[in-house]
Motif scaffolding. Structure first.
Motif, PDB file in Angstrom:
ATOM      1  N   ASP A 242      17.384  73.493  33.167  1.00 47.40           N
ATOM      2  CA  ASP A 242      16.646  74.670  32.166  1.00 47.40           C
ATOM      3  C   ASP A 242      15.450  74.015  31.501  1.00 47.40           C
ATOM      4  N   ALA A 243      16.799  72.878  30.216  1.00 49.60           N
ATOM      5  CA  ALA A 243      16.070  72.070  29.451  1.00 49.60           C
ATOM      6  C   ALA A 243      15.049  70.975  29.910  1.00 49.60           C
ATOM      7  N   ALA A 244      15.575  70.503  31.052  1.00 51.58           N
ATOM      8  CA  ALA A 244      14.372  69.767  31.618  1.00 51.58           C
ATOM      9  C   ALA A 244      12.865  70.511  31.118  1.00 51.58           C
ATOM     10  N   ALA A 245      12.968  71.686  32.000  1.00 50.51           N
ATOM     11  CA  ALA A 245      11.708  72.362  32.029  1.00 50.51           C
ATOM     12  C   ALA A 245      10.752  72.329  30.265  1.00 50.51           C
ATOM     13  N   LEU A 246      11.076  72.370  30.425  1.00 51.73           N
ATOM     14  CA  LEU A 246      11.400  72.402  28.156  1.00 51.73           C
ATOM     15  C   LEU A 246      10.957  71.499  27.328  1.00 51.73           C
ATOM     16  N   GLY A 247      11.069  70.585  28.245  1.00 53.32           N
ATOM     17  CA  GLY A 247      10.759  69.022  27.339  1.00 53.32           C
ATOM     18  C   GLY A 247      12.263  68.595  26.426  1.00 53.32           C
ATOM     19  N   CYS A 248      13.134  69.487  26.677  1.00 52.57           N
ATOM     20  CA  CYS A 248      14.199  68.983  26.358  1.00 52.57           C
ATOM     21  C   CYS A 248      15.289  68.203  26.937  1.00 52.57           C
ATOM     22  N   LYS A 249      16.259  67.551  26.009  1.00 54.86           N
ATOM     23  CA  LYS A 249      17.683  66.422  26.390  1.00 54.86           C
ATOM     24  C   LYS A 249      19.206  67.940  26.221  1.00 54.86           C
ATOM     25  N   VAL A 250      19.917  67.572  26.023  1.00 57.65           N
ATOM     26  CA  VAL A 250      21.137  68.017  26.638  1.00 57.65           C
ATOM     27  C   VAL A 250      21.859  66.905  26.206  1.00 57.65           C
ATOM     28  N   GLY A 251      23.278  67.132  25.198  1.00 57.15           N
ATOM     29  CA  GLY A 251      23.740  66.403  24.862  1.00 57.15           C
ATOM     30  C   GLY A 251      25.127  66.585  24.831  1.00 57.15           C
ATOM     31  N   LEU A 252      26.293  66.300  25.427  1.00 54.49           N
ATOM     32  CA  LEU A 252      26.930  66.892  25.077  1.00 54.49           C
ATOM     33  C   LEU A 252      28.071  66.360  24.475  1.00 54.49           C
ATOM     34  N   TYR A 253      28.507  67.511  23.257  1.00 52.47           N
ATOM     35  CA  TYR A 253      29.240  67.320  22.822  1.00 52.47           C
ATOM     36  C   TYR A 253      30.652  66.868  21.987  1.00 52.47           C
ATOM     37  N   ASN A 254      31.202  65.731  21.507  1.00 50.20           N
ATOM     38  CA  ASN A 254      32.539  65.738  21.758  1.00 50.20           C
ATOM     39  C   ASN A 254      33.035  66.817  20.541  1.00 50.20           C
ATOM     40  N   HIS A 255      34.114  67.953  21.189  1.00 41.66           N
ATOM     41  CA  HIS A 255      34.216  68.788  20.043  1.00 41.66           C
ATOM     42  C   HIS A 255      35.007  70.332  20.892  1.00 41.66           C
TER      43      HIS A 255
ATOM     44  N   ASN B  32      18.359  64.021  31.965  1.00 43.84           N
ATOM     45  CA  ASN B  32      18.018  64.334  30.578  1.00 43.84           C
ATOM     46  C   ASN B  32      19.419  64.753  29.665  1.00 43.84           C
ATOM     47  N   VAL B  33      20.577  63.986  30.236  1.00 41.74           N
ATOM     48  CA  VAL B  33      21.636  64.724  29.793  1.00 41.74           C
ATOM     49  C   VAL B  33      22.590  63.260  28.932  1.00 41.74           C
ATOM     50  N   GLY B  34      22.667  63.026  27.426  1.00 47.69           N
ATOM     51  CA  GLY B  34      23.226  61.641  26.669  1.00 47.69           C
ATOM     52  C   GLY B  34      24.716  62.057  25.926  1.00 47.69           C
ATOM     53  N   ILE B  35      24.705  62.021  24.768  1.00 48.35           N
ATOM     54  CA  ILE B  35      25.896  62.156  24.445  1.00 48.35           C
ATOM     55  C   ILE B  35      25.910  62.553  23.054  1.00 48.35           C
TER      56      ILE B  35
ATOM     57  N   LYS C 276      29.669  50.274  21.546  1.00 45.28           N
ATOM     58  CA  LYS C 276      29.322  49.631  23.003  1.00 45.28           C
ATOM     59  C   LYS C 276      28.605  50.304  24.286  1.00 45.28           C
ATOM     60  N   ARG C 277      29.524  51.212  24.969  1.00 42.52           N
ATOM     61  CA  ARG C 277      29.825  51.658  25.915  1.00 42.52           C
ATOM     62  C   ARG C 277      29.183  52.550  25.789  1.00 42.52           C
ATOM     63  N   ILE C 278      29.749  53.670  24.962  1.00 38.30           N
ATOM     64  CA  ILE C 278      28.839  54.957  25.046  1.00 38.30           C
ATOM     65  C   ILE C 278      27.187  54.323  23.869  1.00 38.30           C
ATOM     66  N   GLN C 279      26.801  53.443  23.791  1.00 38.30           N
ATOM     67  CA  GLN C 279      25.425  53.483  23.389  1.00 38.30           C
ATOM     68  C   GLN C 279      24.333  53.724  24.224  1.00 38.30           C
ATOM     69  N   PRO C 280      24.358  53.128  25.421  1.00 38.29           N
ATOM     70  CA  PRO C 280      22.760  53.923  26.178  1.00 38.29           C
ATOM     71  C   PRO C 280      22.563  55.229  26.383  1.00 38.29           C
ATOM     72  N   TYR C 281      24.101  55.854  26.428  1.00 35.19           N
ATOM     73  CA  TYR C 281      23.719  57.016  26.837  1.00 35.19           C
ATOM     74  C   TYR C 281      23.407  58.338  25.086  1.00 35.19           C
ATOM     75  N   LEU C 282      23.648  57.519  24.471  1.00 40.55           N
ATOM     76  CA  LEU C 282      23.743  57.964  22.564  1.00 40.55           C
ATOM     77  C   LEU C 282      22.596  58.808  22.135  1.00 40.55           C
ATOM     78  N   ILE C 283      22.813  59.812  22.278  1.00 36.43           N
ATOM     79  CA  ILE C 283      21.344  60.502  21.362  1.00 36.43           C
ATOM     80  C   ILE C 283      21.954  61.332  20.144  1.00 36.43           C
ATOM     81  N   ALA C 284      22.655  61.632  19.370  1.00 32.98           N
ATOM     82  CA  ALA C 284      22.323  61.661  18.350  1.00 32.98           C
ATOM     83  C   ALA C 284      24.078  61.059  17.327  1.00 32.98           C
ATOM     84  N   VAL C 285      24.876  60.945  16.573  1.00 35.11           N
ATOM     85  CA  VAL C 285      25.481  60.187  15.821  1.00 35.11           C
ATOM     86  C   VAL C 285      25.886  60.971  14.100  1.00 35.11           C
ATOM     87  N   ASN C 286      27.200  62.044  14.432  1.00 34.87           N
ATOM     88  CA  ASN C 286      27.154  63.109  13.462  1.00 34.87           C
ATOM     89  C   ASN C 286      28.301  62.232  12.489  1.00 34.87           C
TER      90      ASN C 286
END
Length: 307
Positions: free
Chosen positions: A149-162, A187-190, A209-219
């Motif tokens: 669904d996200a890809a069809a709208l040009g969006c990414k999905v973020g797996l949120y550790n919570h 289109n899925v990242g962390i 270092k392990r997650i950096q290639p997958y990272l799309i946001a840091v809070n």
């Protein structure tokens, strides 16, 4: 060795490792602390003033914040379109949208306004298998249609550790992403949240270092010296460990969006975001030269997060 001395040694070690692993200098890339790179988080259901879309957009504009990660509750569904329109009117980009499950109303708002927020997804509480391989397959199957669904709208999905301990482990998130990639989903990242991380400080540089290639946001968040304890929502700069952790993030060369979190139901969201921005300014000075930031920021209401 006394506990305080051990903590100091750990923080010093992280600083040395972060400096040694730096890939770029400040002159090579924009600062992650640039106000235009900062997103406000969890200012909708946790705002003591209960602002509406227009008031919220004006608040962010006054604070100089140009990005919003949009969290919502059932009562906010009727105002999805008004939220987007108010933010667009005042030059605020909705960079992320809380997405607990497939939701056509969210997708319709995104499509009709031509925006491209990340969709932030938590782990499932209904998947109960304790077998890692089975859990990876089940989570990948759950997330696949969301990602499509996200890809069809040009969006990414973020797996949120919570929300769910197994899903909070970044190596499990990486395994889910890699499983999705093998199935053609790219289109899925962390999304990495300081305040939901309970790892070891000494292991943080290697983890990042392990997650950096997958990272799309840091809070970001204030973090206790013992990061195995749930810190609650704390001002950036008010605790013992976030300075060293942020040093790792900055030194890595990663330059994605950074979030500052409010999530205090008994406090004006403007005050919560302002306190974090001031803490981030303190951190930035301390990263340049230890002791240059002056007194540490103070957390006004130390308390557990409400979520």
């Amino acid at each position: 060795m006394k506990p305080k001395s051990l903590t100091s040694l750990v923080l010093l070690t992280i600083t040395i490792l972060a400096t040694a692993s730096a890939k770029v200098t400040a002159a090579d890339a924009p600062s992650i602390f640039d106000r235009k790179n900062i997103a406000a988080l969890w200012i909708v259901p946790y705002d003591a003033k209960k602002r509406g879309p227009e008031e919220r957009a004006l608040m962010l504009k006054e604070l100089g914040v140009t990005k919003l990660a949009y969290d919502w509750r059932a009562e906010h569904v009727p105002t999805f379109n008004a939220e987007v329109e108010a933010m667009q009117k005042h030059g605020i980009e909705i960079t992320a949208w809380w997405y607990p499950a497939r939701n056509p109303q969210i997708l319709d708002a995104i499509k009709s306004h031509g925006i491209h927020p990340q969709l932030w997804v938590c782990g499932s509480r209904t998947i109960t298998t304790t077998n890692d391989a089975e859990r990876i397959e089940a989570e990948a199957a759950r997330i696949r249609p969301i990602a499509e669904d996200a890809a069809a709208l040009g969006c990414k999905v973020g797996l949120y550790n919570h929300r769910e301990p197994w899903f909070e482990e970044q190596d499990h998130q990486i395994a889910i992403i890699e499983r999705l990639k093998r199935g053609g989903i790219t289109n899925v990242g962390i999304v990495f949240n300081f305040h939901h991380w309970r790892g070891s400080l000494t292991e943080f540089p290697a983890l990042f270092k392990r997650i950096q290639p997958y990272l799309i946001a840091v809070n970001l968040n204030g973090m206790r010296a013992d990061t195995s304890q749930y810190p609650g929502v704390r001002y950036i700069g008010s605790d013992e460990s976030e300075l060293a952790m942020i040093r790792v993030v900055e030194a890595s060369g990663w330059r994605g969006p950074v979030g500052v979190i409010h999530e205090r139901g008994n406090l004006d969201a403007a005050e919560g975001i302002k306190g974090n921005l001031q803490g981030l300014e303190w951190v930035q000075k301390e990263l340049r030269r230890a002791g240059s930031g002056g007194p540490k920021p103070q957390e006004p209401t130390p308390r557990q997060s409400e979520d």
